[in-house]
Design a protein around this motif. Structure first.
Motif, PDB file in Angstrom:
ATOM      1  N   LYS A   1       0.841  -1.210   0.000  1.00 26.07           N
ATOM      2  CA  LYS A   1       0.000   0.000   0.000  1.00 26.07           C
ATOM      3  C   LYS A   1       0.876   1.261   0.000  1.00 26.07           C
TER       4      LYS A   1
ATOM      5  N   GLU B   1       1.158   4.019  -3.069  1.00 26.16           N
ATOM      6  CA  GLU B   1       0.934   5.450  -2.843  1.00 26.16           C
ATOM      7  C   GLU B   1       2.169   6.254  -3.250  1.00 26.16           C
TER       8      GLU B   1
ATOM      9  N   LYS C   1       2.486   6.781  -6.968  1.00 21.40           N
ATOM     10  CA  LYS C   1       1.560   7.787  -7.498  1.00 21.40           C
ATOM     11  C   LYS C   1       2.076   9.204  -7.257  1.00 21.40           C
ATOM     12  N   LYS C   2       2.817   9.386  -6.168  1.00 21.16           N
ATOM     13  CA  LYS C   2       3.372  10.696  -5.825  1.00 21.16           C
ATOM     14  C   LYS C   2       4.873  10.635  -6.052  1.00 21.16           C
TER      15      LYS C   2
ATOM     16  N   HIS D   1       3.640  12.330   3.684  1.00 19.45           N
ATOM     17  CA  HIS D   1       2.243  11.878   3.648  1.00 19.45           C
ATOM     18  C   HIS D   1       1.748  11.682   5.079  1.00 19.45           C
TER      19      HIS D   1
ATOM     20  N   ARG E   1       2.549   8.663   7.572  1.00 20.88           N
ATOM     21  CA  ARG E   1       3.570   7.794   6.963  1.00 20.88           C
ATOM     22  C   ARG E   1       4.636   7.371   7.977  1.00 20.88           C
TER      23      ARG E   1
END
Length: 183
Positions: A41, A45, A48-49, A58, A61
């Protein structure tokens, strides 16, 4: 971050790559599956960033990574305890590394011990198997000198058990051969 990734990669090879170890350490394997899910996961994420600061900052995080590290350490501790019980059952396992022991325990059949025999038995390069079976009939040195056991040993069940039988038969056979040589 990197320490978590290193620990995850090491344990992934063990828990995902070996069904035997997964069965023996069911609780740790289940915990690792959850860790693996959480790691995937985070990685999705992060993919994507692409901005490093966004990925690292994040929300939550750091806490997630700390949690992963703690859970990975618990899995590692469970694995270490498991390896210690195997070493207690067959003390010659103390002469090989954790990775080598895991290769033996997670290996396919009796042949998985062959490359580590030299480390566990002085001047024993290989176990001699009856053709096409798991029946151990003797030992061979690296100089290709060999001898046959008085009683063949089946390589069945937990590896530490049959290796103990091999060690005991090695001693019995060599004792008999030494007596025969003296007489």
């Amino acid at each position: 971050w990197m320490e978590v990734q290193r620990s995850w990669m090491y344990l992934e090879i063990i828990f995902i790559g070996s069904e035997d170890i997964r069965e023996q350490l069911a609780k740790q394997a289940e915990a690792f599956d959850k860790i693996d899910e959480d790691w995937a996961k985070i990685m999705n994420e992060t993919a994507k960033k692409r901005n490093v600061l966004e990925a690292c900052l994040h929300e939550g995080r750091l806490n997630m990574l700390r949690s992963l590290e703690k859970r990975l350490n618990e899995c590692q501790k469970g694995l270490s305890n498991y390896l210690e019980t195997k070493r207690d059952a067959f003390p010659r396992f103390f002469f090989i590394s954790d990775d080598e022991l895991l290769a033996i325990l997670g290996g396919n059949g009796a042949s998985s011990v062959q490359q580590y025999m030299q480390n566990m038995f002085e001047n024993c390069e290989l176990l001699v198997f009856k053709d096409g079976t798991n029946l151990i009939t003797g030992m061979m040195s690296k100089e290709t000198e060999s001898y046959q056991f008085n009683t063949p040993i089946p390589a069945e069940g937990p590896v530490e058990k049959w290796l103990n039988h091999v060690k005991d038969e090695m001693r019995r056979t060599l004792k008999t051969k030494t007596k025969q040589g003296v007489f």
